[in-house]
Enzyme design. Structure first.
Site, PDB file in Angstrom:
ATOM      1  N   LYS A 139       6.359   8.341  -8.613  1.00 16.06           N
ATOM      2  CA  LYS A 139       6.238   7.013  -8.005  1.00 16.06           C
ATOM      3  C   LYS A 139       6.512   6.029  -9.137  1.00 16.06           C
ATOM      4  O   LYS A 139       5.691   5.829 -10.019  1.00 16.06           O
ATOM      5  CB  LYS A 139       4.836   6.813  -7.425  1.00 16.06           C
ATOM      6  CG  LYS A 139       4.580   5.417  -6.875  1.00 16.06           C
ATOM      7  CD  LYS A 139       3.136   5.259  -6.425  1.00 16.06           C
ATOM      8  CE  LYS A 139       2.862   3.831  -5.975  1.00 16.06           C
ATOM      9  NZ  LYS A 139       1.422   3.633  -5.606  1.00 16.06           N
ATOM     10  N   THR A 166      -4.456   1.064  -4.494  1.00 18.28           N
ATOM     11  CA  THR A 166      -4.589   0.251  -3.293  1.00 18.28           C
ATOM     12  C   THR A 166      -5.855   0.610  -2.526  1.00 18.28           C
ATOM     13  O   THR A 166      -6.411  -0.227  -1.803  1.00 18.28           O
ATOM     14  CB  THR A 166      -3.349   0.416  -2.404  1.00 18.28           C
ATOM     15  OG1 THR A 166      -2.182   0.163  -3.188  1.00 18.28           O
ATOM     16  CG2 THR A 166      -3.369  -0.527  -1.227  1.00 18.28           C
ATOM     17  N   VAL A 196       6.574   4.445  -1.872  1.00 19.97           N
ATOM     18  CA  VAL A 196       5.128   4.525  -1.713  1.00 19.97           C
ATOM     19  C   VAL A 196       4.674   3.079  -1.566  1.00 19.97           C
ATOM     20  O   VAL A 196       4.728   2.300  -2.512  1.00 19.97           O
ATOM     21  CB  VAL A 196       4.443   5.214  -2.898  1.00 19.97           C
ATOM     22  CG1 VAL A 196       2.945   5.277  -2.676  1.00 19.97           C
ATOM     23  CG2 VAL A 196       5.009   6.620  -3.085  1.00 19.97           C
ATOM     24  N   TYR A 201       2.650   9.027 -11.363  1.00 21.51           N
ATOM     25  CA  TYR A 201       2.647   7.602 -11.034  1.00 21.51           C
ATOM     26  C   TYR A 201       2.799   6.802 -12.316  1.00 21.51           C
ATOM     27  O   TYR A 201       1.880   6.742 -13.131  1.00 21.51           O
ATOM     28  CB  TYR A 201       1.342   7.257 -10.314  1.00 21.51           C
ATOM     29  CG  TYR A 201       1.191   5.827  -9.850  1.00 21.51           C
ATOM     30  CD1 TYR A 201       2.263   4.953  -9.754  1.00 21.51           C
ATOM     31  CD2 TYR A 201      -0.071   5.355  -9.486  1.00 21.51           C
ATOM     32  CE1 TYR A 201       2.098   3.654  -9.319  1.00 21.51           C
ATOM     33  CE2 TYR A 201      -0.240   4.054  -9.039  1.00 21.51           C
ATOM     34  CZ  TYR A 201       0.846   3.211  -8.953  1.00 21.51           C
ATOM     35  OH  TYR A 201       0.678   1.926  -8.520  1.00 21.51           O
TER      36      TYR A 201
END
Length: 292
Positions: free
Chosen positions: A162, A46, A204, A134
């Site tokens: 995540k 992001t 998250v 992740y």
């Protein structure tokens, strides 16, 4: 350090010349803390990490840590599809004072499950900092299977994942089988409620760049067992969750924040602005939700 709550995967505001807008970043951090966010995660996808240089990455993380000044944990993205580069960057973010490091599944080179295991174990052995794995097969091209994640969860430095596989069955089975020392957080805003209801501990979040207070309220309701309230909040926010992924992240969320005058509508190539028709749809969603 145990994680619980909402951690914002921060955007990286950019100036017209595509340099990092540190002023807007500071304002964003203060907004997040004022809205009682649990923690901040700079330099994830992001944050446009694929187009941020290593030097810029460390400068951004240093600035976030300095601005936060210990008020909330900082989870720094320092992963790579190059294991040695990931180790190097993770040592640097530890030296910066990061509370945690997030390690993305190696992308493009598509490792085997054994390759995933050796990659993350090498980082965990080399740097004494809590690690969040992740799992994002939609971007990395390969899924980290539960058997591999459970092997990794035995390492004392690998404390959370995540989970953004989008596979609720996989997430449910992982939560059922994981040790108590290992936490599962949703990497998808729209799956935050179901994952917490199944035993996850947080989100998250991309959405919390713009609506941190609402995401914290949703997570707190779910974590406290008030599923009726959490479900009501979830469905109120669902149009937002859909709109924020109407195109490649973080393009839509940055456009939303541009509409709120929180950042400029500037990206680094190969990312670019939303098409005009998608802008109309995103703006209409925010207007209908009373956000504009």
């Amino acid at each position: 350090m145990k994680l619980k709550g909402v951690y914002t995967a921060l955007i990286t505001p950019l100036n017209d010349d595509r340099s990092v807008d540190f002023g807007a970043m500071k304002d964003l951090i203060e907004f997040q803390i004022k809205e009682k966010i649990t923690g901040l995660l700079p330099m994830g996808t992001t944050g446009e990490s694929p187009t941020i240089t290593s030097d810029e990455q460390i400068k951004i993380i240093e600035m976030v840590i300095k601005q936060v000044a210990g008020r909330v944990p900082v989870l720094a993205g320092s992963g790579s599809n190059n294991t040695e580069e990931a180790i190097k960057m993770t040592k640097l973010v530890k030296n910066c004072g990061a509370s945690y490091s997030m390690q993305v599944a190696p992308y493009y080179n598509k490792p085997t499950q054994e390759g995933f295991y050796r990659h993350f174990m090498a980082i965990a052995d080399a740097v004494d900092i809590p690690l969040m794995i992740y799992n994002i097969p939609g971007r990395s091209g390969k899924n980290i299977e539960n058997n591999t994640m459970l092997r990794l969860a035995k390492h004392p430095n690998i404390l959370s994942v995540k989970e953004a596989s989008g596979d609720i069955n996989q997430v449910m089975k992982l939560i059922a089988d994981k040790p108590d020392s290992f936490d599962v957080l949703s990497g998808d805003d729209n799956l935050g409620l179901p994952i917490i209801a199944l035993g996850g501990v947080g989100i998250v979040s991309v959405a919390s760049n713009l609506i941190p207070g609402k995401m914290v309220e949703l997570a707190e309701a779910a974590l406290s067992g008030n599923i009726a309230k959490a479900r009501e909040l979830h469905y109120k926010l669902l149009p937002f969750f859909i709109a924020e992924f109407i195109d490649s992240n973080p393009i839509p969320i940055k456009y939303m924040m541009h509409l709120k005058k929180m950042t400029k509508e500037v990206y680094r190539l190969p990312l670019c602005e939303l098409s005009d028709d998608l802008k109309v749809k995103v703006k209409a969603t925010l207007e209908k939700m009373g956000m504009l």
